[in-house]
Write an enzyme that holds these catalytic residues in place. Structure first.
Site, mmCIF file in Angstrom:
data_model
loop_
_atom_site.group_PDB
_atom_site.id
_atom_site.type_symbol
_atom_site.label_atom_id
_atom_site.label_comp_id
_atom_site.label_asym_id
_atom_site.label_seq_id
_atom_site.Cartn_x
_atom_site.Cartn_y
_atom_site.Cartn_z
ATOM 1 N N ALA A 78 -13.979 35.190 24.344
ATOM 2 C CA ALA A 78 -14.841 34.118 24.035
ATOM 3 C C ALA A 78 -14.762 32.900 24.518
ATOM 4 O O ALA A 78 -13.973 32.719 25.628
ATOM 5 C CB ALA A 78 -13.676 33.303 22.472
ATOM 6 N N VAL A 79 -16.250 32.661 24.944
ATOM 7 C CA VAL A 79 -16.483 31.303 25.851
ATOM 8 C C VAL A 79 -17.760 30.299 24.650
ATOM 9 O O VAL A 79 -18.691 30.989 24.194
ATOM 10 C CB VAL A 79 -17.522 32.488 26.763
ATOM 11 C CG1 VAL A 79 -18.533 31.194 27.344
ATOM 12 C CG2 VAL A 79 -17.065 33.585 28.095
ATOM 13 N N GLU A 111 -13.833 46.433 21.026
ATOM 14 C CA GLU A 111 -14.190 46.841 19.580
ATOM 15 C C GLU A 111 -15.031 45.848 20.318
ATOM 16 O O GLU A 111 -15.019 44.447 20.546
ATOM 17 C CB GLU A 111 -13.464 46.904 18.820
ATOM 18 C CG GLU A 111 -12.397 47.586 17.661
ATOM 19 C CD GLU A 111 -10.876 47.232 18.716
ATOM 20 O OE1 GLU A 111 -10.791 48.497 18.603
ATOM 21 O OE2 GLU A 111 -10.981 46.492 19.080
ATOM 22 N N TYR A 123 -20.384 44.709 27.943
ATOM 23 C CA TYR A 123 -19.736 45.605 28.526
ATOM 24 C C TYR A 123 -19.933 46.968 29.141
ATOM 25 O O TYR A 123 -19.943 47.746 29.848
ATOM 26 C CB TYR A 123 -18.823 46.301 27.613
ATOM 27 C CG TYR A 123 -18.322 44.913 26.282
ATOM 28 C CD1 TYR A 123 -18.105 43.524 27.380
ATOM 29 C CD2 TYR A 123 -18.755 44.380 25.103
ATOM 30 C CE1 TYR A 123 -17.187 42.363 26.740
ATOM 31 C CE2 TYR A 123 -18.244 43.328 24.678
ATOM 32 C CZ TYR A 123 -17.099 42.473 25.684
ATOM 33 O OH TYR A 123 -17.084 41.297 24.587
#
Length: 168
Positions: A78-79, A111, A123
């Protein structure tokens, strides 16, 4: 932008949970789940902050990769919205991939929400390939999860980003 990364510990829980509930709203992890992972020796969590403001955690990421296991799993990343677009997500992912390699992993899975194309692109740029879909995985929104896998490259072939340092 230069970021400082360090290993996350239980005192970081409030900052992590603030990001978790702000970013993931409907499918956020609970504090007990996060505390469990922070204390699990098979997990490796990092927090990120600007070098001039170490008390302001702007991102975190977690890996499950027990020592010697051939496979690892990116548990979460998380950013904060204010810290996006400067390579911090990539920096965190590379740090987790490097840690998985150190622990003996040769494959790493994750996921990603089917409705998150930005994360999917990140990704893919890191070498992850789509290997499946978990229908309705993210609840209560009933959003599919795209399952992705990375064959962990040898250290020499990894792209490095001098944007952060992780103290031991």
């Amino acid at each position: 932008m230069t970021w400082q990364l360090r290993r996350a510990h239980e005192p970081d829980l409030a900052a992590i949970m603030h990001l978790e509930t702000t970013i993931f709203e409907n499918d956020a992890w609970s504090a007990p789940m996060m505390v469990r992972d922070l204390g699990d020796p098979g997990c490796y969590y990092l927090v990120a902050f600007r070098p001039d403001d170490p008390s302001n955690v702007e991102a975190y990421a977690g890996l499950l990769a027990p020592q010697g296991a051939a496979e690892g799993d990116i548990q979460t990343i998380a950013v904060a919205e204010s810290a996006r677009g400067g390579g911090l997500g990539r920096t965190l992912m590379q740090a987790l991939i490097n840690e998985a390699r150190k622990r003996g992993s040769r494959l790493i899975f994750l996921e990603v929400r089917a409705d998150n194309p930005g994360a999917q692109r990140l990704y893919e740029r890191l070498g992850f390939l789509e290997v499946g879909v978990r229908r309705g995985y993210y609840q209560p929104d009933n959003v599919d999860a795209i399952v992705m896998r990375l064959n962990i490259p040898e250290l020499e072939s990894m792209l490095t980003t001098p944007a952060a340092t992780v103290p031991s």
